[in-house]
Design a protein around this motif. Structure first.
Motif, PDB file in Angstrom:
ATOM      1  N   PRO A 175      21.607 -31.018  -9.348  1.00  0.00           N
ATOM      2  CA  PRO A 175      22.692 -30.028  -9.447  1.00  0.00           C
ATOM      3  C   PRO A 175      22.151 -28.617  -9.667  1.00  0.00           C
ATOM      4  O   PRO A 175      22.785 -27.644  -9.258  1.00  0.00           O
ATOM      5  CB  PRO A 175      23.509 -30.499 -10.645  1.00  0.00           C
ATOM      6  N   TYR A 176      20.979 -28.519 -10.297  1.00  0.00           N
ATOM      7  CA  TYR A 176      20.378 -27.196 -10.531  1.00  0.00           C
ATOM      8  C   TYR A 176      19.904 -26.597  -9.205  1.00  0.00           C
ATOM      9  O   TYR A 176      19.928 -25.382  -9.023  1.00  0.00           O
ATOM     10  CB  TYR A 176      19.215 -27.305 -11.524  1.00  0.00           C
ATOM     11  N   GLN A 177      19.506 -27.465  -8.263  1.00  0.00           N
ATOM     12  CA  GLN A 177      19.145 -26.947  -6.937  1.00  0.00           C
ATOM     13  C   GLN A 177      20.408 -26.569  -6.157  1.00  0.00           C
ATOM     14  O   GLN A 177      20.437 -25.563  -5.459  1.00  0.00           O
ATOM     15  CB  GLN A 177      18.319 -27.974  -6.163  1.00  0.00           C
TER      16      GLN A 177
ATOM     17  N   ALA B 180       7.752 -13.845 -16.326  1.00  0.00           N
ATOM     18  CA  ALA B 180       7.742 -12.938 -17.469  1.00  0.00           C
ATOM     19  C   ALA B 180       8.225 -13.663 -18.708  1.00  0.00           C
ATOM     20  O   ALA B 180       9.187 -14.435 -18.656  1.00  0.00           O
ATOM     21  CB  ALA B 180       8.656 -11.742 -17.181  1.00  0.00           C
ATOM     22  N   ASP B 181       7.551 -13.444 -19.800  1.00  0.00           N
ATOM     23  CA  ASP B 181       7.983 -14.042 -21.061  1.00  0.00           C
ATOM     24  C   ASP B 181       7.468 -13.175 -22.194  1.00  0.00           C
ATOM     25  O   ASP B 181       6.380 -12.594 -22.105  1.00  0.00           O
ATOM     26  CB  ASP B 181       7.429 -15.465 -21.208  1.00  0.00           C
ATOM     27  N   ALA B 182       8.269 -13.083 -23.236  1.00  0.00           N
ATOM     28  CA  ALA B 182       7.852 -12.318 -24.411  1.00  0.00           C
ATOM     29  C   ALA B 182       6.547 -12.877 -24.976  1.00  0.00           C
ATOM     30  O   ALA B 182       5.780 -12.150 -25.592  1.00  0.00           O
ATOM     31  CB  ALA B 182       8.964 -12.351 -25.463  1.00  0.00           C
TER      32      ALA B 182
ATOM     33  N   ALA C  58       1.406 -16.277 -23.140  1.00  0.00           N
ATOM     34  CA  ALA C  58       0.837 -17.591 -22.794  1.00  0.00           C
ATOM     35  C   ALA C  58       1.833 -18.445 -22.012  1.00  0.00           C
ATOM     36  O   ALA C  58       1.466 -19.187 -21.108  1.00  0.00           O
ATOM     37  CB  ALA C  58       0.401 -18.309 -24.066  1.00  0.00           C
ATOM     38  N   ARG C  59       3.100 -18.332 -22.345  1.00  0.00           N
ATOM     39  CA  ARG C  59       4.132 -19.107 -21.644  1.00  0.00           C
ATOM     40  C   ARG C  59       4.261 -18.613 -20.210  1.00  0.00           C
ATOM     41  O   ARG C  59       4.403 -19.398 -19.281  1.00  0.00           O
ATOM     42  CB  ARG C  59       5.478 -18.968 -22.354  1.00  0.00           C
ATOM     43  N   ALA C  60       4.262 -17.290 -20.068  1.00  0.00           N
ATOM     44  CA  ALA C  60       4.344 -16.705 -18.729  1.00  0.00           C
ATOM     45  C   ALA C  60       3.153 -17.170 -17.885  1.00  0.00           C
ATOM     46  O   ALA C  60       3.308 -17.594 -16.737  1.00  0.00           O
ATOM     47  CB  ALA C  60       4.376 -15.187 -18.833  1.00  0.00           C
TER      48      ALA C  60
HETATM   49  N1  NAD Z   1      22.475 -25.142 -17.963  1.00  0.00           N
HETATM   50  C1  NAD Z   1      21.831 -25.939 -18.782  1.00  0.00           C
HETATM   51  O1  NAD Z   1      21.839 -27.152 -18.599  1.00  0.00           O
HETATM   52  C2  NAD Z   1      21.059 -25.333 -19.933  1.00  0.00           C
HETATM   53  C3  NAD Z   1      20.284 -26.179 -20.747  1.00  0.00           C
HETATM   54  C4  NAD Z   1      19.533 -25.608 -21.776  1.00  0.00           C
HETATM   55  C5  NAD Z   1      19.580 -24.254 -21.995  1.00  0.00           C
HETATM   56  N2  NAD Z   1      20.366 -23.455 -21.206  1.00  0.00           N
HETATM   57  C6  NAD Z   1      20.380 -21.979 -21.415  1.00  0.00           C
HETATM   58  O2  NAD Z   1      19.192 -21.457 -20.881  1.00  0.00           O
HETATM   59  C7  NAD Z   1      18.730 -20.367 -21.669  1.00  0.00           C
HETATM   60  C8  NAD Z   1      17.298 -20.637 -22.106  1.00  0.00           C
HETATM   61  O3  NAD Z   1      17.212 -21.812 -22.855  1.00  0.00           O
HETATM   62  P1  NAD Z   1      15.870 -22.662 -22.976  1.00  0.00           P
HETATM   63  O4  NAD Z   1      16.271 -24.029 -23.398  1.00  0.00           O
HETATM   64  O5  NAD Z   1      15.045 -22.535 -21.762  1.00  0.00           O
HETATM   65  O6  NAD Z   1      15.148 -21.915 -24.200  1.00  0.00           O
HETATM   66  P2  NAD Z   1      13.615 -21.913 -24.567  1.00  0.00           P
HETATM   67  O7  NAD Z   1      13.532 -21.474 -25.959  1.00  0.00           O
HETATM   68  O8  NAD Z   1      12.976 -23.212 -24.164  1.00  0.00           O
HETATM   69  O9  NAD Z   1      12.977 -20.792 -23.619  1.00  0.00           O
HETATM   70  C9  NAD Z   1      13.223 -19.427 -23.761  1.00  0.00           C
HETATM   71  C10 NAD Z   1      11.986 -18.640 -23.365  1.00  0.00           C
HETATM   72  O10 NAD Z   1      12.325 -17.264 -23.352  1.00  0.00           O
HETATM   73  C11 NAD Z   1      11.284 -16.529 -23.990  1.00  0.00           C
HETATM   74  N3  NAD Z   1      11.849 -15.282 -24.514  1.00  0.00           N
HETATM   75  C12 NAD Z   1      12.389 -15.044 -25.722  1.00  0.00           C
HETATM   76  N4  NAD Z   1      12.858 -13.780 -25.770  1.00  0.00           N
HETATM   77  C13 NAD Z   1      12.605 -13.212 -24.584  1.00  0.00           C
HETATM   78  C14 NAD Z   1      12.845 -11.939 -24.029  1.00  0.00           C
HETATM   79  N5  NAD Z   1      13.475 -11.001 -24.733  1.00  0.00           N
HETATM   80  N6  NAD Z   1      12.470 -11.714 -22.772  1.00  0.00           N
HETATM   81  C15 NAD Z   1      11.823 -12.672 -22.067  1.00  0.00           C
HETATM   82  N7  NAD Z   1      11.570 -13.887 -22.534  1.00  0.00           N
HETATM   83  C16 NAD Z   1      11.952 -14.168 -23.776  1.00  0.00           C
HETATM   84  C17 NAD Z   1      10.728 -17.458 -25.024  1.00  0.00           C
HETATM   85  O11 NAD Z   1       9.402 -17.105 -25.382  1.00  0.00           O
HETATM   86  C18 NAD Z   1      10.810 -18.814 -24.300  1.00  0.00           C
HETATM   87  O12 NAD Z   1       9.646 -19.103 -23.566  1.00  0.00           O
HETATM   88  C19 NAD Z   1      19.736 -20.208 -22.793  1.00  0.00           C
HETATM   89  O13 NAD Z   1      20.682 -19.224 -22.481  1.00  0.00           O
HETATM   90  C20 NAD Z   1      20.398 -21.558 -22.859  1.00  0.00           C
HETATM   91  O14 NAD Z   1      21.709 -21.490 -23.361  1.00  0.00           O
HETATM   92  C21 NAD Z   1      21.082 -23.983 -20.199  1.00  0.00           C
END
Ligand code: NAD
Lengths: 328, 325
Positions: free
Chosen positions: B278-280, B30-32, B35-37
């Motif tokens: 580590p993510y796994q 799911a994605d807002a 196309a990304r979804a």
């Molecule tokens: N643990 C880590 O190493 C790490 C690294 C980077 C980011 N993060 C966290 O992960 C989260 C996502 O970051 P990212 O880098 O993937 O961002 P991103 O911008 O690459 O991806 C976010 C996605 O969410 C979608 N989106 C926006 N609003 C939405 C909604 N209301 N409902 C559903 N989808 C929606 C966007 O279209 C986009 O595809 C953040 O909270 C960030 O802090 C963690």
């Protein structure tokens, strides 16, 4: 030939400065004074100078200038005595243990008409000179932030005694970076916050580590680690590092990391052998030149005072738990 | 078990792979932005949707992975909890502590498992640092210094660079170090912070934070979104009998792609592969927790505590005074 005496070998940098004096063609080291006769006699012998136990006779033995390397708390008395004798003075850092002392020393030198310099060898390290020149040429644009360290091994001796050193690691290891940043950026420090403590078990009645935050005029934010946190087994004495965050880029300098790694089976140790520039030589040469030309050394007593203002503010901050103004 | 990935950006793509590696089925993406979804759904043979509420309500979904921008987390946690799903949420748990409390209440009321991705606890180098320190090899640890940072991330629609959304380097980046320091060395008493983003709405942030622990230990953490390129992590633990140091720049592999023409300068890309990402590892821990085993290494309360430290740091940056946590 400029005749430069060394006043006290309490600070180990005195040995390096004395060696520089002996190496410089335009200087000699004819006389050594020390309130510890054993230490003074040994140093005099090592550097082929005469040892004086009497301060007055030393000061009036025909010298042109002196390098003061006593315990921090004695700097003021030494500098005032040398100024009265009309001698040019290079004083080990920190210039003094209090702002009041530093001001009195500057006033005494002014009154006597002698030049006073503060020993900040970082200003003569080729690495930091390059950083200074590139920043001043505008390569980084405006400097927004700096993150610095001056870490070291525990020096022991009088450094561990607040009464003689005026403070702990935070005093010992904040002044170099404070001075270097003033010089590199051309800005002054306005505010200081400090957390410090005796947290590493070093045998001191003061702090062995401090985390210092500062603000410079124009809003540049600065963090600094002043510490005796290096392990005894660490391969070198410590470091001076500065990371500058600028409008046009980021610059990181590890000022003394021009080194070889030495792995020695005879001592079972890994140590660094440095091959970089000799900052102490630059410092001493500058002083000798100032004595000859009868002008102030390029790193002045005022520069020393500015750094003392920062450390005094750091201790005031730690005491009150607040960010404090540098000019109280 | 079936997973719905909510937010199919950088982290959504990564976590879909990790969940899949653990034997979970990616059922919904799911994605807002539809196309990304769709792009991610195609890789995993999942259904792509843009209606997030519908995705959360689906019967064929057991676990919801919230990998959307931080300010969307609060609402999504509450909705997923109400739908009775197990929740994996990227850090920070929510944008504000107040939101986080509301979300936790909903989670507790629903009785669903919630895991927040404070992944540094699972990084092999940080776990090694923690275990070495615990072994006493460097005596009592009194001072900690960390650096984490590199380029300022952009994110979809530039959300990372909007301080109101991401919270800047303090809330998004240094929260990792706040959590790990608290995990390895105990609770924080007070915090002092300086940062750039607050005053300068530029494309960069740089944050310098001192944490004073309840134990008296001092930690200085630097977070950068100000470097022109790369990403680097450094950590140094100083003790009464020695030191532990880590620097990601000393990676075992360096790849230097040859670039033709005069595009950008060549970059060295370091790589440090491990047996398991580590993510796994965090997904495995979460799955074991859902299965009724002991609490995961990161609890929702831990996530809230880390966010609270970050909020205190931002308050300190604003007021120029230390803040008691
Ligand atoms: N643990 C880590 O190493 C790490 C690294 C980077 C980011 N993060 C966290 O992960 C989260 C996502 O970051 P990212 O880098 O993937 O961002 P991103 O911008 O690459 O991806 C976010 C996605 O969410 C979608 N989106 C926006 N609003 C939405 C909604 N209301 N409902 C559903 N989808 C929606 C966007 O279209 C986009 O595809 C953040 O909270 C960030 O802090 C963690």
């Amino acid at each position: 030939m400029m005749k430069i005496g060394v006043m006290s070998f309490a600070h180990m940098h005195a040995y390096s400065y004395a060696a520089c004096l002996n190496d410089l063609p335009k200087a000699t080291l004819p006389a050594v004074w020390d309130d510890d006769p054993k230490r003074g006699k040994a140093a005099a012998k090592r550097f082929d100078a005469a040892y004086f136990s009497d301060l007055h006779r030393f000061l009036y033995s025909g010298l042109d200038g002196v390098i003061v390397c006593s315990e921090n708390v004695k700097h003021r008395k030494m500098v005032e005595a040398a100024a009265k004798a009309g001698l040019w003075i290079l004083c080990e850092k920190p210039l003094a243990v209090t702002v009041a002392d530093a001001r009195a020393m500057i006033a005494a030198c002014k009154k006597a008409g002698v030049g006073l310099g503060t020993a900040f060898p970082c200003r003569f390290a080729p690495t930091l000179i390059e950083v200074h020149d590139r920043v001043r040429a505008g390569e980084l644009g405006e400097i927004y932030a700096a993150s610095c360290t001056n870490n070291g091994k525990f020096p022991g001796g009088w450094f561990a005694d607040e009464k003689q050193a005026g403070g702990g690691a935070t005093m010992d290891h904040t002044v170099h970076v404070a001075d270097a940043l003033r010089w590199i950026t051309g800005k002054e420090f306005v505010k200081v916050y400090c957390e410090k403590g005796r947290l590493l078990g070093r045998d001191t009645n003061s702090d062995d580590v401090g985390s210092v935050h500062m603000e410079m005029d124009g809003g540049t934010i600065v963090s600094h680690v002043a510490s005796w946190n290096r392990a005894k087994s660490f391969p070198t004495w410590g470091d001076v590092t500065i990371e500058l965050i600028g409008e046009k880029g980021v610059l990181h300098v590890d000022a003394f990391s021009q080194k070889l790694d030495v792995y020695c089976d005879k001592t079972m140790r890994h140590e660094w052998a440095s091959w970089g520039g000799n900052a102490d030589m630059g410092l001493v040469r500058d002083f000798v030149e100032a004595v000859r030309a009868r002008h102030a050394p390029s790193v002045t007593g005022e520069d020393g005072l500015r750094a003392v203002e920062v450390t005094e503010a750091a201790y005031r901050s730690a005491e009150t738990g607040k960010m404090v103004s540098v000019r109280a | 078990m079936n997973v719905a990935i909510v937010g199919c950006g950088a982290m959504g793509q990564l976590h879909a792979q990790m969940a899949s590696n653990c034997g979970l089925r990616i059922a919904v993406c799911a994605d807002a932005v539809k196309a990304r979804a769709s792009a991610l759904a195609k890789i995993h043979g999942a259904v792509a949707v843009a209606d997030i509420d519908a995705a959360l309500a689906r019967k064929d979904v057991d676990i919801v992975a919230l990998t959307s921008p931080t300010p969307t987390h609060a609402k999504l946690i509450v909705a997923a909890a109400k739908a009775g799903k197990a929740i994996f949420c990227e850090k920070p748990i929510t944008r504000t502590v107040a939101e986080g409390r509301t979300a936790l209440t909903a989670v507790q009321k629903a009785g669903v498992p919630l895991f927040v991705g404070h992944v540094v606890r699972y990084f092999q180098e940080f776990e090694a640092l923690r275990l070495q320190a615990q072994s006493g090899v460097i005596g009592h640890v009194g001072f900690i210094k960390t650096f984490r940072g590199g380029m300022c991330p952009v994110g979809s629609a530039g959300w990372f660079r909007d301080f109101a959304k991401s919270g800047g380097a303090v809330l998004d980046l240094l929260i990792h170090d706040f959590d790990w320091i608290r995990y390895a060395f105990g609770d924080i008493e007070r915090v002092f912070c300086q940062n750039l983003m607050r005053e300068r709405p530029t494309i960069m942030d740089y944050a310098m934070v001192t944490l004073t622990l309840k134990s008296g230990v001092i930690a200085q953490t630097i977070g950068s979104w100000a470097h022109p390129e790369g990403f680097r992590v450094k950590a140094e633990l100083c003790g009464t009998d020695g030191m532990l140091t880590y620097d990601s720049a000393e990676a075992p592999i360096a790849v230097m792609p040859r670039q033709h023409g005069k595009k950008s300068p060549n970059t060295i890309v370091p790589s440090s592969p491990v047996d398991k990402s580590p993510y796994q590892l965090e997904w495995e821990d979460f799955i074991a927790h859902i299965g009724g085993h002991a609490p995961a290494r990161v609890t929702p309360e831990d996530a809230l505590a880390a966010l609270h430290i970050a909020e205190c740091a931002l308050k300190s940056a604003k007021t120029g005074a230390p803040v008691t946590v």
